[in-house]
Structure formats: C-alpha cells, structure tokens
Motif scaffolding. Structure first.
Motif, PDB file in Angstrom:
ATOM      1  N   HIS A  24      11.287   2.425 -14.922  1.00 36.20           N
ATOM      2  CA  HIS A  24      12.454   2.912 -14.183  1.00 36.20           C
ATOM      3  C   HIS A  24      12.544   2.335 -12.768  1.00 36.20           C
ATOM      4  N   GLY A  25      11.541   1.555 -12.351  1.00 34.02           N
ATOM      5  CA  GLY A  25      11.555   0.966 -11.020  1.00 34.02           C
ATOM      6  C   GLY A  25      11.112  -0.479 -11.034  1.00 34.02           C
ATOM      7  N   MET A  26      11.055  -1.069  -9.838  1.00 29.65           N
ATOM      8  CA  MET A  26      10.629  -2.459  -9.686  1.00 29.65           C
ATOM      9  C   MET A  26       9.609  -2.534  -8.565  1.00 29.65           C
ATOM     10  N   LEU A  27       8.656  -3.442  -8.674  1.00 28.85           N
ATOM     11  CA  LEU A  27       7.597  -3.584  -7.672  1.00 28.85           C
ATOM     12  C   LEU A  27       7.557  -5.008  -7.138  1.00 28.85           C
ATOM     13  N   ILE A  28       7.362  -5.122  -5.823  1.00 23.41           N
ATOM     14  CA  ILE A  28       7.257  -6.422  -5.158  1.00 23.41           C
ATOM     15  C   ILE A  28       6.033  -6.388  -4.243  1.00 23.41           C
ATOM     16  N   VAL A  29       5.237  -7.452  -4.259  1.00 21.77           N
ATOM     17  CA  VAL A  29       4.104  -7.592  -3.342  1.00 21.77           C
ATOM     18  C   VAL A  29       4.453  -8.664  -2.315  1.00 21.77           C
ATOM     19  N   LEU A  30       4.452  -8.273  -1.037  1.00 15.75           N
ATOM     20  CA  LEU A  30       4.802  -9.180   0.054  1.00 15.75           C
ATOM     21  C   LEU A  30       3.572  -9.532   0.871  1.00 15.75           C
ATOM     22  N   ASP A  31       3.505 -10.793   1.334  1.00 14.45           N
ATOM     23  CA  ASP A  31       2.421 -11.157   2.248  1.00 14.45           C
ATOM     24  C   ASP A  31       2.852 -10.850   3.686  1.00 14.45           C
ATOM     25  N   ASN A  79       2.056   4.617   9.532  1.00 16.66           N
ATOM     26  CA  ASN A  79       1.730   5.446   8.371  1.00 16.66           C
ATOM     27  C   ASN A  79       2.897   5.427   7.389  1.00 16.66           C
ATOM     28  N   LEU A  80       2.906   4.446   6.493  1.00 17.41           N
ATOM     29  CA  LEU A  80       4.012   4.317   5.549  1.00 17.41           C
ATOM     30  C   LEU A  80       3.988   5.408   4.482  1.00 17.41           C
ATOM     31  N   LYS A  81       2.809   5.885   4.114  1.00 16.79           N
ATOM     32  CA  LYS A  81       2.686   6.813   2.997  1.00 16.79           C
ATOM     33  C   LYS A  81       3.408   8.132   3.244  1.00 16.79           C
ATOM     34  N   ALA A  82       3.546   8.519   4.523  1.00 22.56           N
ATOM     35  CA  ALA A  82       4.138   9.820   4.830  1.00 22.56           C
ATOM     36  C   ALA A  82       5.653   9.772   4.972  1.00 22.56           C
ATOM     37  N   LEU A  83       6.248   8.609   4.807  1.00 19.33           N
ATOM     38  CA  LEU A  83       7.672   8.469   5.081  1.00 19.33           C
ATOM     39  C   LEU A  83       8.544   8.832   3.888  1.00 19.33           C
ATOM     40  N   VAL A  84       9.779   9.262   4.204  1.00 22.34           N
ATOM     41  CA  VAL A  84      10.787   9.408   3.159  1.00 22.34           C
ATOM     42  C   VAL A  84      11.235   8.010   2.750  1.00 22.34           C
ATOM     43  N   PRO A  85      11.816   7.861   1.565  1.00 21.20           N
ATOM     44  CA  PRO A  85      12.222   6.527   1.123  1.00 21.20           C
ATOM     45  C   PRO A  85      13.336   5.950   1.998  1.00 21.20           C
ATOM     46  N   LEU A  86      13.315   4.625   2.140  1.00 20.82           N
ATOM     47  CA  LEU A  86      14.331   3.910   2.909  1.00 20.82           C
ATOM     48  C   LEU A  86      15.379   3.348   1.955  1.00 20.82           C
ATOM     49  N   PRO A  87      16.664   3.684   2.120  1.00 19.47           N
ATOM     50  CA  PRO A  87      17.697   3.039   1.304  1.00 19.47           C
ATOM     51  C   PRO A  87      17.862   1.573   1.724  1.00 19.47           C
ATOM     52  N   VAL A  88      17.775   0.660   0.772  1.00 15.17           N
ATOM     53  CA  VAL A  88      17.897  -0.770   1.051  1.00 15.17           C
ATOM     54  C   VAL A  88      18.911  -1.373   0.093  1.00 15.17           C
ATOM     55  N   HIS A 101      16.151   2.963  -3.398  1.00 14.90           N
ATOM     56  CA  HIS A 101      15.167   3.616  -2.558  1.00 14.90           C
ATOM     57  C   HIS A 101      13.963   2.697  -2.451  1.00 14.90           C
ATOM     58  N   CYS A 102      13.518   2.442  -1.244  1.00 16.35           N
ATOM     59  CA  CYS A 102      12.343   1.603  -0.998  1.00 16.35           C
ATOM     60  C   CYS A 102      11.214   2.482  -0.500  1.00 16.35           C
ATOM     61  N   ILE A 103      10.067   2.394  -1.160  1.00 18.15           N
ATOM     62  CA  ILE A 103       8.845   3.066  -0.712  1.00 18.15           C
ATOM     63  C   ILE A 103       7.769   1.999  -0.610  1.00 18.15           C
ATOM     64  N   ALA A 104       7.080   1.925   0.521  1.00 17.77           N
ATOM     65  CA  ALA A 104       6.133   0.833   0.763  1.00 17.77           C
ATOM     66  C   ALA A 104       4.759   1.369   1.135  1.00 17.77           C
ATOM     67  N   LYS A 105       3.731   0.624   0.745  1.00 15.73           N
ATOM     68  CA  LYS A 105       2.346   0.939   1.095  1.00 15.73           C
ATOM     69  C   LYS A 105       1.627  -0.342   1.456  1.00 15.73           C
ATOM     70  N   ARG A 106       0.719  -0.263   2.376  1.00 17.16           N
ATOM     71  CA  ARG A 106      -0.092  -1.436   2.715  1.00 17.16           C
ATOM     72  C   ARG A 106      -1.298  -1.523   1.793  1.00 17.16           C
ATOM     73  N   ASN A 109      -3.979  -7.345   3.168  1.00 16.41           N
ATOM     74  CA  ASN A 109      -3.040  -8.061   4.036  1.00 16.41           C
ATOM     75  C   ASN A 109      -1.645  -8.152   3.413  1.00 16.41           C
ATOM     76  N   PHE A 110      -1.350  -7.256   2.499  1.00 14.76           N
ATOM     77  CA  PHE A 110      -0.081  -7.273   1.783  1.00 14.76           C
ATOM     78  C   PHE A 110       0.631  -5.933   1.933  1.00 14.76           C
ATOM     79  N   VAL A 111       1.904  -5.946   1.571  1.00 15.43           N
ATOM     80  CA  VAL A 111       2.683  -4.717   1.470  1.00 15.43           C
ATOM     81  C   VAL A 111       3.216  -4.622   0.049  1.00 15.43           C
ATOM     82  N   ILE A 112       3.007  -3.479  -0.581  1.00 14.03           N
ATOM     83  CA  ILE A 112       3.565  -3.230  -1.909  1.00 14.03           C
ATOM     84  C   ILE A 112       4.856  -2.451  -1.719  1.00 14.03           C
TER      85      ILE A 112
END
Length: 298
Positions: A24-31, A79-88, A101-106, A109-112
């Motif tokens: 139901h979602g999509m995942l991206i790993v960013l450097d 502290n990304l884990k405590a945030l509400v989702p960001l609409p993107v 809805h974007c939810i991100a975690k470190r 050296n990457f961001v998921i």
C-alpha cells in the motif's frame, strides 16, 4: 515471502531485513545528497517511472522547487521519528501530480522515505468523545482495569477497527488479554492467555523501537526493494524503523488462522520496557491514514 521460516525457527528469523514492503506504500532510500539509491519496485505504479529510470537521480527531479525545499527542511529536523507525516506533491510522468504522506527515518548515512497516498485531511477528523474520559481515567487513581478498558474503547472509536485488545506481558513474556472492546462480536478474547513464543524476542524488540505498526491487508503481495543490496554499503537495508516493512510469514499465517484481515498494533512502554500492546483487529482489509495514526500515537 519466504517459505523457509517455520514455527520452530521464527525466534531467529531476521525480521528487520526482509528487503520488501507492504504493497500500500512506496519506499525510497536517499543518500546525503538526496540521490535515490534504493527504491521499492512499485514506483512505476506510484510515480509512473520504472526503478531503472529513477535510481541515482536526485529526488528533486520529481518535485517542484517549493516541495523540494519543504522536504529538505523536513529531513533536516533532528528527531524525524516523532513527527507527523509531511504531505509531499510528486510530479508524475504525464505531467500530473500526486500527493503522498511522507514519513522519514535516518539510517546510517541515509534517509529512508516512506510514501502513502493521502485519502483524508486533518481538518476532517475529530477526536472521539471518549478521549477525554480515557485520559482522565488513565491519570486518576482508579483501578487499572477501568483505565485499560476505557483506553481500548477510545482506540476502537477513534480507528474503527472491529476488535481492540489490550495485551499485557508477564515476567516470562507470556501474554494475557486484560481489556477488550469488540462491539457485538460473538467471541471474546478477554482473559485469554498466550505463550511467549507467539511474539518472539526480536519482534518484542521492534515493538519497543516502533510504537505503532499497521498491516493493511494480511494477504498482501509483498514488494521487493531494488537493488537488494545497497550499492554504497554493500549491505541489506535495515528496515527496523520502517512502517511499511514486510511482515513475517509466520505472523501472516497466525493472523489468517484467526480470520484477521488487517491490524494495527500500538506498543505500551513503562519505564523504558515493553509492558504490553494495544492490538487492533479488523475482519476485512483496512487502511488507517497517517493523520489518524498520529492521533493514536498521542
């Protein structure tokens, strides 16, 4: 899902490294330069681009300037884990746009970055009338059973799941259902006991780490991450903090045997330790938006 995991080996199953997500979602790993290093194979379905056309590009290619700046500010918060989702809003191949809805975690050296479609808006939501009562009960000196029952009823009203259980661990990690809100369902689980093997140690550690976990459809077709091995680290992706992380086949079988089609699990932490779980069961597929999950977290 792998068929090699059995009930006898599930306590050693590497559930943090499935290299796959729920569909139901999509995942991206960013450097660190926000270039896409790994992506879920359903990006064609979500964005209209095949994985081979997306990998190694900066994510800015799929956002307008305003959205890209907003995303950079979001990802810079400590502290990304405590945030509400960001609409993107992403720009698709046909020139149209789609909001997620974007939810991100470190991770190292990457961001998921995890993306889900937005189906509602926060202004359309209202907290249930029982919320204030639940908080009052939890803060008062009433019996714990009263507070737990009120909490179960509050979560059921807020989320709409068919059954909400509060599950307490003992010192040996066996579990007992100590509260239940199940409407008019004929069968009750209240007072039932379950063995520690139902939730193995590595699963309990993830429940301590991730306070909320959702399965939208138990019998989903998992989506692989590509490339399987991160090209920078040469390692599998640690998905411990991913909300979309694919589910153990043993857990899928367990839920299927109960007739459960969708779940939401909220961890109860006391003095830094896993005290129990709020387990929400639904008997048909069910998606709970990021806004509502944030309310559940509160």
């Amino acid at each position: 899902m792998s068929s090699k995991v059995t009930i006898d080996t599930c306590d050693s199953e590497p559930i943090a490294f499935p290299s796959a997500i729920q569909s139901h979602g999509m995942l991206i790993v960013l450097d660190q330069e926000l270039k896409i290093r790994q992506i879920s194979e359903n990006c064609l379905q979500f964005l209209g681009f095949a994985p081979i056309d997306v990998l190694d590009n900066c994510i800015s290619k799929y956002l307008d300037d305003e959205q890209y700046e907003a995303l950079k500010i979001y990802l810079a918060i400590e502290n990304l884990k405590a945030l509400v989702p960001l609409p993107v809003k992403f720009c698709l191949t046909d020139g149209a746009c789609s909001i997620f809805h974007c939810i991100a975690k470190r991770y190292s050296n990457f961001v998921i970055v995890e993306l889900e479609h937005i189906f509602d808006q926060p202004q359309e939501l209202s907290l249930p009338s029982s919320l204030s009562l639940a908080i009052e009960n939890l803060q008062s000196k009433r019996k714990s059973t009263t507070a737990l029952q009120s909490a179960a009823e509050c979560v059921k009203e807020l989320t709409g799941y068919d059954r909400v259980l509060i599950y307490k661990f003992d010192s040996d990690w066996h579990g007992e259902v100590v509260a239940e809100a199940a409407g008019n369902l004929p069968e009750s689980y209240l007072g039932l006991h379950f063995p520690a093997s139902d939730i193995p140690p590595q699963a309990r550690e993830l429940y301590k780490r991730n306070l909320l976990r959702m399965i939208v459809e138990v019998n989903y077709a998992e989506v692989k991450i590509t490339p399987l091995i991160n090209p920078v680290t040469n390692e599998l992706l640690d998905m411990s903090d991913c909300i979309l992380r694919s589910v153990s086949p043993i857990h899928v079988e367990y839920l299927s045997n109960m007739g459960v089609k969708a779940t939401l699990t909220i961890s109860l932490i006391v003095n830094g330790q896993l005290w129990g779980l709020i387990a929400c069961h639904h008997y048909s597929p069910k998606f709970l938006s990021g806004w509502l999950r944030t309310a559940c977290d509160m």
